[in-house]
Structures are given as structure tokens and as C-alpha cells.
Write a protein that holds these residues in place. Structure first.
Motif, PDB file in Angstrom:
ATOM      1  N   GLU A 189      -0.507   1.791   3.133  1.00  0.00           N
ATOM      2  CA  GLU A 189       0.594   2.733   3.315  1.00  0.00           C
ATOM      3  C   GLU A 189       0.337   3.579   4.553  1.00  0.00           C
ATOM      4  O   GLU A 189      -0.803   3.937   4.860  1.00  0.00           O
ATOM      5  CB  GLU A 189       0.736   3.629   2.076  1.00  0.00           C
ATOM      6  CG  GLU A 189       1.921   4.572   2.147  1.00  0.00           C
ATOM      7  CD  GLU A 189       2.148   5.308   0.828  1.00  0.00           C
ATOM      8  OE1 GLU A 189       1.853   6.514   0.787  1.00  0.00           O
ATOM      9  OE2 GLU A 189       2.604   4.668  -0.131  1.00  0.00           O
ATOM     10  N   TRP A 190       1.411   3.915   5.271  1.00  0.00           N
ATOM     11  CA  TRP A 190       1.276   4.718   6.486  1.00  0.00           C
ATOM     12  C   TRP A 190       1.967   6.073   6.355  1.00  0.00           C
ATOM     13  O   TRP A 190       1.597   7.020   7.024  1.00  0.00           O
ATOM     14  CB  TRP A 190       1.865   3.957   7.676  1.00  0.00           C
ATOM     15  CG  TRP A 190       1.098   2.711   7.973  1.00  0.00           C
ATOM     16  CD1 TRP A 190      -0.039   2.604   8.734  1.00  0.00           C
ATOM     17  CD2 TRP A 190       1.375   1.399   7.480  1.00  0.00           C
ATOM     18  NE1 TRP A 190      -0.476   1.307   8.747  1.00  0.00           N
ATOM     19  CE2 TRP A 190       0.371   0.547   7.989  1.00  0.00           C
ATOM     20  CE3 TRP A 190       2.359   0.874   6.661  1.00  0.00           C
ATOM     21  CZ2 TRP A 190       0.332  -0.811   7.706  1.00  0.00           C
ATOM     22  CZ3 TRP A 190       2.334  -0.473   6.380  1.00  0.00           C
ATOM     23  CH2 TRP A 190       1.337  -1.317   6.903  1.00  0.00           C
ATOM     24  N   PHE A 191       2.981   6.140   5.507  1.00  0.00           N
ATOM     25  CA  PHE A 191       3.710   7.382   5.321  1.00  0.00           C
ATOM     26  C   PHE A 191       3.743   7.726   3.837  1.00  0.00           C
ATOM     27  O   PHE A 191       3.835   6.851   2.989  1.00  0.00           O
ATOM     28  CB  PHE A 191       5.137   7.268   5.873  1.00  0.00           C
ATOM     29  CG  PHE A 191       5.195   6.889   7.320  1.00  0.00           C
ATOM     30  CD1 PHE A 191       4.960   7.828   8.307  1.00  0.00           C
ATOM     31  CD2 PHE A 191       5.454   5.584   7.692  1.00  0.00           C
ATOM     32  CE1 PHE A 191       4.996   7.472   9.639  1.00  0.00           C
ATOM     33  CE2 PHE A 191       5.496   5.218   9.018  1.00  0.00           C
ATOM     34  CZ  PHE A 191       5.259   6.169  10.007  1.00  0.00           C
ATOM     35  N   PHE A 192       3.707   8.972   3.530  1.00  0.00           N
ATOM     36  CA  PHE A 192       3.646   9.453   2.157  1.00  0.00           C
ATOM     37  C   PHE A 192       4.836   8.927   1.345  1.00  0.00           C
ATOM     38  O   PHE A 192       5.980   8.988   1.790  1.00  0.00           O
ATOM     39  CB  PHE A 192       3.619  10.983   2.148  1.00  0.00           C
ATOM     40  CG  PHE A 192       3.399  11.584   0.793  1.00  0.00           C
ATOM     41  CD1 PHE A 192       2.218  11.338   0.106  1.00  0.00           C
ATOM     42  CD2 PHE A 192       4.375  12.357   0.197  1.00  0.00           C
ATOM     43  CE1 PHE A 192       2.008  11.896  -1.144  1.00  0.00           C
ATOM     44  CE2 PHE A 192       4.179  12.921  -1.046  1.00  0.00           C
ATOM     45  CZ  PHE A 192       2.983  12.682  -1.725  1.00  0.00           C
ATOM     46  N   ASP A 193       4.559   8.413   0.166  1.00  0.00           N
ATOM     47  CA  ASP A 193       5.560   7.989  -0.816  1.00  0.00           C
ATOM     48  C   ASP A 193       6.227   6.645  -0.508  1.00  0.00           C
ATOM     49  O   ASP A 193       7.092   6.207  -1.268  1.00  0.00           O
ATOM     50  CB  ASP A 193       6.669   9.041  -0.992  1.00  0.00           C
ATOM     51  CG  ASP A 193       6.186  10.230  -1.791  1.00  0.00           C
ATOM     52  OD1 ASP A 193       5.071  10.159  -2.340  1.00  0.00           O
ATOM     53  OD2 ASP A 193       6.923  11.236  -1.867  1.00  0.00           O
ATOM     54  N   ARG A 194       5.849   5.965   0.558  1.00  0.00           N
ATOM     55  CA  ARG A 194       6.495   4.694   0.855  1.00  0.00           C
ATOM     56  C   ARG A 194       6.189   3.630  -0.207  1.00  0.00           C
ATOM     57  O   ARG A 194       6.944   2.690  -0.375  1.00  0.00           O
ATOM     58  CB  ARG A 194       6.056   4.196   2.232  1.00  0.00           C
ATOM     59  CG  ARG A 194       6.674   4.945   3.388  1.00  0.00           C
ATOM     60  CD  ARG A 194       8.170   4.663   3.477  1.00  0.00           C
ATOM     61  NE  ARG A 194       8.817   5.455   4.508  1.00  0.00           N
ATOM     62  CZ  ARG A 194       8.982   5.036   5.761  1.00  0.00           C
ATOM     63  NH1 ARG A 194       8.534   3.866   6.119  1.00  0.00           N
ATOM     64  NH2 ARG A 194       9.604   5.809   6.633  1.00  0.00           N
ATOM     65  N   SER A 195       5.088   3.762  -0.919  1.00  0.00           N
ATOM     66  CA  SER A 195       4.706   2.747  -1.904  1.00  0.00           C
ATOM     67  C   SER A 195       5.256   3.043  -3.301  1.00  0.00           C
ATOM     68  O   SER A 195       5.021   2.277  -4.237  1.00  0.00           O
ATOM     69  CB  SER A 195       3.179   2.642  -1.980  1.00  0.00           C
ATOM     70  OG  SER A 195       2.618   3.877  -2.374  1.00  0.00           O
ATOM     71  N   LEU A 196       5.972   4.140  -3.456  1.00  0.00           N
ATOM     72  CA  LEU A 196       6.451   4.536  -4.781  1.00  0.00           C
ATOM     73  C   LEU A 196       7.388   3.496  -5.393  1.00  0.00           C
ATOM     74  O   LEU A 196       7.354   3.249  -6.603  1.00  0.00           O
ATOM     75  CB  LEU A 196       7.143   5.893  -4.726  1.00  0.00           C
ATOM     76  CG  LEU A 196       6.233   7.100  -4.491  1.00  0.00           C
ATOM     77  CD1 LEU A 196       7.019   8.388  -4.647  1.00  0.00           C
ATOM     78  CD2 LEU A 196       5.052   7.080  -5.462  1.00  0.00           C
ATOM     79  N   HIS A 197       8.247   2.899  -4.586  1.00  0.00           N
ATOM     80  CA  HIS A 197       9.183   1.909  -5.119  1.00  0.00           C
ATOM     81  C   HIS A 197       8.419   0.738  -5.731  1.00  0.00           C
ATOM     82  O   HIS A 197       8.748   0.272  -6.834  1.00  0.00           O
ATOM     83  CB  HIS A 197      10.121   1.414  -4.021  1.00  0.00           C
ATOM     84  CG  HIS A 197      11.079   0.353  -4.479  1.00  0.00           C
ATOM     85  ND1 HIS A 197      12.226   0.635  -5.184  1.00  0.00           N
ATOM     86  CD2 HIS A 197      11.036  -1.004  -4.352  1.00  0.00           C
ATOM     87  CE1 HIS A 197      12.857  -0.489  -5.468  1.00  0.00           C
ATOM     88  NE2 HIS A 197      12.161  -1.497  -4.971  1.00  0.00           N
ATOM     89  N   LEU A 198       7.401   0.274  -5.036  1.00  0.00           N
ATOM     90  CA  LEU A 198       6.582  -0.830  -5.550  1.00  0.00           C
ATOM     91  C   LEU A 198       5.931  -0.444  -6.877  1.00  0.00           C
ATOM     92  O   LEU A 198       5.968  -1.212  -7.845  1.00  0.00           O
ATOM     93  CB  LEU A 198       5.530  -1.209  -4.507  1.00  0.00           C
ATOM     94  CG  LEU A 198       4.594  -2.375  -4.801  1.00  0.00           C
ATOM     95  CD1 LEU A 198       4.069  -2.970  -3.498  1.00  0.00           C
ATOM     96  CD2 LEU A 198       3.399  -1.968  -5.670  1.00  0.00           C
ATOM     97  N   ILE A 199       5.358   0.739  -6.932  1.00  0.00           N
ATOM     98  CA  ILE A 199       4.611   1.167  -8.122  1.00  0.00           C
ATOM     99  C   ILE A 199       5.538   1.441  -9.296  1.00  0.00           C
ATOM    100  O   ILE A 199       5.251   1.074 -10.440  1.00  0.00           O
ATOM    101  CB  ILE A 199       3.765   2.410  -7.779  1.00  0.00           C
ATOM    102  CG1 ILE A 199       2.683   2.028  -6.746  1.00  0.00           C
ATOM    103  CG2 ILE A 199       3.119   2.998  -9.030  1.00  0.00           C
ATOM    104  CD1 ILE A 199       1.945   3.203  -6.174  1.00  0.00           C
TER     105      ILE A 199
END
Length: 272
Positions: A148-158
């Protein structure tokens, strides 16, 4: 559109690994024509595809186009091919109504495709399938690493992880040093998730991620997990099946970029 550019005879040809009725008079004529064409440029076409070309030429009048270089003889002069459309058309008039090329779900050609048993259909005669074992949670665990490079970008995946059929026993989210760490991942998924601040460039996540399991997969926050993640393992040893390029001259060393990749890899793993 790519599909529209594929010749009809290629789209509908019967694979060479099919079952042939050797007593059928049409097959006798097709094979006889292959023997006649042995000395000419048509011999450069696989026999199963060539037989389909004959049939399409007879039924639809479409004469196949050959590559210009194939149409040259040893002196570099153009080769003139005989016109067989009328002959192929007579074959079609005799046998077209009986539909001589038949399709059946009983036979399937997978052409050396890597598969697990779940991928197989109702067929009984199988050609070319390389069967592997599916993931077994009692034998191995797999970690998912997310760059991840920017905060919260991985939330959709999780947040959607529990909706998917996947093998991941843990998720490690690799974030920049200045990014804040989430403490509410447990509200988004049942899978344990932890944040790791990277101490090296992002391309080193592959090596820097703190993994507790024997195996892991890596993706980034711009992707999501597929609805059904099929991992293949070798039967017996139960090691993951992954694609690779053999480190040989034919596949790698004759290409400068591939040779350089091998040299760089051996800097940190000299024994391989």
C-alpha cells in the motif's frame, strides 16, 4: 476486435487430439488431400487446422490466406497453388447435411493446462490436463501481503475478504513509514490483519514482509481478492505450483535482460 480477426476455420476446427472415424469417406478424402499437398506450402499448416480450412473453403468458399514468405520457393519466386474450391464444394454438398464434425461433452482437450479437480467438467475422455492438488488448510497456511502507498487504499480488499473463498490465514499490509496503522481491522474481517511499516523501497516488500507462514502471496492495494482463489500444490510434497522461466540459453540467457535478471538475483542468493 481480436476474436473477429481469428479465421473461421481456426475457431471451429476439430483438434488433432479428437477421435476420428477412419472409415468415413470424407476423412479419407481429407487425408488424401493432405498427402497431395505435402510438397506445397499448405504442408506448413497443422493437419487438423488444414482439414478445417478445406471444409470451410468447401462450405463457405473462404480460401485461406498464407503468409507471403511461405509462398516463396528456394529461388525466392512466388508459388502458385492449385484451385481446389470446386472439389471441396462437392465434398460439402455430399456430407454437409450429416454434420460430419461433431462436438460432445464426453471428450475434452485441455492442451496441457494446469488444473485442480474442481476445474474438470462432465467429460470422461480427458487429454492434456495436468492435475494438481487443491489447497488443504490442514497441511499449509498462506499469508497475503498487500503493498500500500496511500492510507486506506487496501480497505476495500480487506472489507470484502470474508465474502471470498480464499486460503489466507493472515494479511500483512505494507505501508510507508509515515502512514498510520489501522487498529480496527478485526471489525472488517475474521482474518487476522496487521500493518507493517516498510523500512526499504516498496519494491522490496517481497523480501521485507514479516511472514510467519511457509508460503505467501503478494498483491497491492489496487487489486481485490478473486471470488474463488484456486491455489495448486504438487501432490505428495504439497509445494505451490508457480510459473517460471528455465534459466537456460533457449529460454533466458540469449536475451540480455533475462541474463541480467539472473545475475542480479544471484547477488543475494548465490547458490541458485
Amino acid at each position: 476486435d481480436f476474436y473477429e480477426k481469428i479465421p473461421i476455420s481456426l475457431l471451429h476446427h476439430t483438434n488433432g487430439n479428437a477421435i476420428y472415424n477412419t472409415s468415413h469417406p470424407l476423412l479419407e478424402r481429407l487425408v488424401g488431400q493432405l498427402e497431395v499437398e505435402a510438397p506445397c506450402p499448405y504442408n506448413s499448416i497443422p493437419y487438423d487446422y488444414r482439414m478445417s480450412q478445406m471444409w470451410v473453403e468447401g462450405t463457405l468458399g473462404i480460401v485461406p490466406k498464407l503468409a507471403p514468405k511461405i509462398m516463396l520457393n528456394e529461388e525466392g519466386e512466388n508459388i502458385t497453388l492449385s484451385n481446389n474450391t470446386d472439389m471441396f464444394n462437392k465434398w460439402a454438398e455430399i456430407w454437409e447435411e450429416e454434420d460430419p464434425f461433431k462436438y460432445t461433452p464426453v471428450i475434452h482437450n485441455y492442451a496441457a493446462t494446469n488444473l485442480i479437480p474442481r476445474h474438470l467438467g462432465p467429460e470422461y475422455i480427458i487429454h492434456g490436463a495436468k492435475l494438481y492438488s487443491p489447497w488443504d488448510p490442514t497441511k499449509t497456511e498462506v499469508t497475503l501481503v498487500v503493498s500500500e502507498w496511500f492510507f486506506d487504499r487496501s480497505l476495500h480488499l480487506i472489507q470484502h475478504l470474508d465474502d471470498k473463498d480464499h486460503p489466507f490465514s493472515e494479511v500483512v499490509v505494507m505501508v510507508p513509514p509515515a502512514a498510520a496503522a489501522h487498529d480496527d481491522y478485526d471489525l472488517m474481517t475474521e482474518v487476522p490483519v496487521r500493518t507493517q511499516h516498510r523500512g526499504a523501497p516498496d519494491f522490496m516488500d517481497l523480501c521485507e514482509a514479516d511472514i510467519k507462514t511457509d508460503w505467501f502471496m503478494i498483491t497491492n492495494s489496487y487489486h481485490h481478492v478473486a471470488r474463488h482463489v484456486d491455489l495448486m500444490f504438487t501432490p505428495g510434497t504439497f509445494k505451490p505450483v508457480i510459473p517460471f522461466t528455465p534459466a537456460t540459453y533457449a529460454f533466458c540467457f540469449k536475451y540480455p535482460y533475462c541474463k541480467e535478471t539472473i545475475n542480479l538475483a544471484q547477488r543475494f542468493n548465490p547458490g541458485h
